[in-house]
Design a protein around this motif. Structure first.
Motif, mmCIF file in Angstrom:
data_model
loop_
_atom_site.group_PDB
_atom_site.id
_atom_site.type_symbol
_atom_site.label_atom_id
_atom_site.label_comp_id
_atom_site.label_asym_id
_atom_site.label_seq_id
_atom_site.Cartn_x
_atom_site.Cartn_y
_atom_site.Cartn_z
ATOM 1 N N UNK A 172 0.865 -1.193 0.000
ATOM 2 C CA UNK A 172 0.000 0.000 0.000
ATOM 3 C C UNK A 172 0.893 1.232 0.000
ATOM 4 N N UNK A 173 0.260 2.396 -0.097
ATOM 5 C CA UNK A 173 1.093 3.602 -0.136
ATOM 6 C C UNK A 173 1.793 3.822 1.208
ATOM 7 N N UNK A 174 1.351 3.066 2.251
ATOM 8 C CA UNK A 174 2.010 3.183 3.562
ATOM 9 C C UNK A 174 3.192 2.227 3.710
ATOM 10 N N UNK A 175 3.356 1.314 2.764
ATOM 11 C CA UNK A 175 4.487 0.378 2.856
ATOM 12 C C UNK A 175 5.789 1.167 2.773
ATOM 13 N N UNK A 176 6.740 0.839 3.665
ATOM 14 C CA UNK A 176 8.010 1.605 3.634
ATOM 15 C C UNK A 176 8.975 0.984 2.617
ATOM 16 N N UNK A 177 9.060 -0.350 2.654
ATOM 17 C CA UNK A 177 10.058 -0.978 1.779
ATOM 18 C C UNK A 177 9.510 -2.256 1.143
ATOM 19 N N UNK A 178 9.835 -2.427 -0.135
ATOM 20 C CA UNK A 178 9.543 -3.687 -0.824
ATOM 21 C C UNK A 178 10.878 -4.345 -1.133
ATOM 22 N N UNK A 179 10.984 -5.621 -0.759
ATOM 23 C CA UNK A 179 12.247 -6.328 -0.990
ATOM 24 C C UNK A 179 12.066 -7.378 -2.077
ATOM 25 N N UNK A 180 13.098 -7.518 -2.897
ATOM 26 C CA UNK A 180 13.073 -8.507 -3.981
ATOM 27 C C UNK A 180 14.372 -9.299 -3.934
ATOM 28 N N UNK A 181 14.251 -10.597 -4.002
ATOM 29 C CA UNK A 181 15.438 -11.460 -4.043
ATOM 30 C C UNK A 181 15.647 -11.915 -5.484
ATOM 31 N N UNK A 182 16.794 -11.551 -6.035
ATOM 32 C CA UNK A 182 17.054 -11.864 -7.448
ATOM 33 C C UNK A 182 17.322 -13.360 -7.655
ATOM 34 N N UNK A 183 18.153 -13.916 -6.798
ATOM 35 C CA UNK A 183 18.651 -15.274 -7.016
ATOM 36 C C UNK A 183 17.687 -16.331 -6.481
ATOM 37 N N UNK A 184 17.922 -17.554 -6.899
ATOM 38 C CA UNK A 184 17.094 -18.696 -6.530
ATOM 39 C C UNK A 184 17.036 -18.946 -5.029
ATOM 40 N N UNK A 185 18.159 -18.756 -4.319
ATOM 41 C CA UNK A 185 18.223 -19.142 -2.901
ATOM 42 C C UNK A 185 18.054 -20.649 -2.800
ATOM 43 N N UNK A 186 17.462 -21.108 -1.698
ATOM 44 C CA UNK A 186 17.197 -22.548 -1.564
ATOM 45 C C UNK A 186 15.769 -22.841 -2.022
ATOM 46 N N UNK A 187 15.435 -22.409 -3.242
ATOM 47 C CA UNK A 187 14.076 -22.673 -3.721
ATOM 48 C C UNK A 187 14.164 -23.373 -5.071
ATOM 49 N N UNK A 188 13.018 -23.500 -5.725
ATOM 50 C CA UNK A 188 13.031 -24.212 -7.002
ATOM 51 C C UNK A 188 12.522 -23.305 -8.115
ATOM 52 N N UNK A 189 12.905 -22.061 -8.024
ATOM 53 C CA UNK A 189 12.525 -21.140 -9.106
ATOM 54 C C UNK A 189 13.782 -20.604 -9.779
ATOM 55 N N UNK A 190 13.589 -20.113 -10.997
ATOM 56 C CA UNK A 190 14.709 -19.445 -11.662
ATOM 57 C C UNK A 190 14.998 -18.119 -10.973
ATOM 58 N N UNK A 191 16.199 -17.638 -11.151
ATOM 59 C CA UNK A 191 16.500 -16.270 -10.708
ATOM 60 C C UNK A 191 15.621 -15.322 -11.506
#
Ligand code: PLP
Length: 432
Positions: A172-191
């Protein structure tokens, strides 16, 4: 020469001849399909780095250092100028006193977010160690949630993409920060590619341009010709013993972003009133800069290794993340091994190809910051350096091994042969 190489591989490293031939067959496939484009990426980023160094007027006095408080350390200031030139940001904080990527990201989050502020991760659950930093898992003391930061997570779509349509529900417009993780990490998705991140950040900014977009850039540096900081990220963080350290940085982390945000983060890293003005470099500026100079080359060496690995395990019938032909934006290659035994033997094979600690066999164990047991193979010159050839994975279903790094393609190839051989001689794979 070819015969001599095949001989040293099979006799010097005890690799079955059929494994050597199998890997060489796949090398031909990936070389002809992908290497030319990878070399163009390398060339562009090499020039980008040199241009950033020249623009900062780097000279040899910048390799000296000071003591105590570290006031007037011109080398430290130059490193930070070079980083902001290359990542196209107003400012940077690059320090050997940042212990890891997790520490760098923690500084960003805890430096900028205050009690009552809202943080939203829009790339699904973040990497294991970050969940503990936030406090969404693990019950650690002094987490962001303990400090009164409100936290939300937007799950990915079924296709494991950022759910652009649902961003307005979560942010929302009150959210201070949005974070995005570029890399896969320990998951099963592409970067996520820089383009995908840019698209998501544009949606966030359309809700409120003041929302801070933060990118965890670990493992993504120099995988494309631009970085997320050139496409809307206000602040980004990563580790120097991954891509940008080029194998030569002995430790450290970097944060790049706007001057205002870097000031907040520097005030958390040292103290308000001191900020970036203090902090010893322990004589490491030369390594950090020389590593950065080499990074575009080394990142592409390791990328070539990841493609070779993907080609082999796809043809053996394993699920790979990313798939061989997918666009890549990190150096990680995941393989779903479907059994603990395969995961362990694979990692032990990687370790046995190392220049250092090759005679140790890693076994799963507890690691600080992780929920499940983890196995880590890294016979590296720099402890835990995952830009050097390494493989690791949490010991949990479906038993993914995450392979990354390799300072030279030849070393990647040896690691791939040794690990495949370990599976082959233990009857855990059949070569087609
Ligand atoms: C996406 C991502 N972010 C952050 C980290 C944490 O980095 P570090 O191990 O340097 O703390 C990792 C580690 O692998 C990672 O994969």
């Amino acid at each position: 020469m070819i015969n001599d190489t095949a001989k040293i591989l099979s006799e010097g490293f005890d690799i079955d001849q059929s494994v050597v031939e199998y890997v060489l067959k796949h090398q031909e496939i990936v070389e002809s399909k992908f290497f030319k484009e990878i070399d163009s990426l390398k060339e562009f980023n090499q020039y980008k780095v040199i241009e950033g160094m020249q623009r900062a007027k780097l000279n040899s006095t910048h390799f000296s250092w000071t003591t105590g408080y570290g006031y007037d350390d011109v080398g430290r200031e130059k490193v930070e100028e070079v980083y902001s030139n290359i990542f196209r940001t107003e400012d940077a904080l690059v320090r050997p006193t940042i212990a890891s990527g997790t520490h760098a990201i923690n500084l960003v989050l805890s430096g900028i977010l205050f009690p009552g502020d809202e943080l939203v991760y829009i790339t699904g659950a973040p990497y294991d160690t970050l969940q503990k930093v936030i406090g969404s898992k693990g019950g650690m003391k002094g987490t962001l949630i303990d400090y009164g930061v409100k936290y939300k997570e937007l799950e990915l779509t079924e296709k494991k993409k950022i759910d652009l349509k649902r961003i307005p529900e979560f942010v929302s417009s009150d959210t201070k920060m949005v974070a995005l993780q570029r890399s896969t990490g320990y998951s099963d998705r592409n970067a996520f590619t820089v383009e995908e991140l840019a698209e998501a950040m544009a949606v966030v900014k359309s809700i409120n341009p003041d929302i801070i977009c933060m990118v965890d850039n670990c493992y993504g540096e120099f995988m494309e010709i631009t970085e997320p900081s050139e496409h809307g990220a206000d602040i980004m963080a990563g580790s120097l013993i991954k891509n940008p350290g080029g194998g030569l940085a002995l430790t450290g982390g970097y944060i790049v972003g706007t001057s205002e945000l870097i000031e907040y983060v520097a005030n958390r890293a040292t103290a308000p009133g001191i900020g970036k003005e203090c902090g010893l470099t322990f004589g490491m500026t030369r390594n950090v800069l020389q590593g950065l100079f080499l990074a575009p080359h080394i990142v592409t060496e390791s990328l070539k290794g990841s493609l070779l690995l993907a080609s082999i395990y796809e043809s053996l019938g394993f699920k790979t993340v990313p798939k061989l032909g997918d666009k890549r934006s990190d150096i990680i290659q995941g393989i779903e091994f479907r059994s603990e035994e395969r995961l362990v033997k694979f990692c032990q094979g990687i370790q046995s190809a190392s220049p250092v600690d090759s005679y140790f066999a890693p076994i799963p164990g507890e690691m600080p910051g992780y929920e499940s047991e983890v196995i880590m193979a890294a016979g590296a010159f720099v402890q835990g350096s995952s830009i050097e050839l390494s493989a690791d994975g949490p010991v949990r279903e479906p038993f993914y091994a995450y392979y990354q790094g390799g300072l030279t393609y030849e070393h990647c190839k040896l690691g791939i042969m040794k690990s495949l051989n370990n599976l082959y001689v233990n009857n855990l794979v059949e070569l087609d």
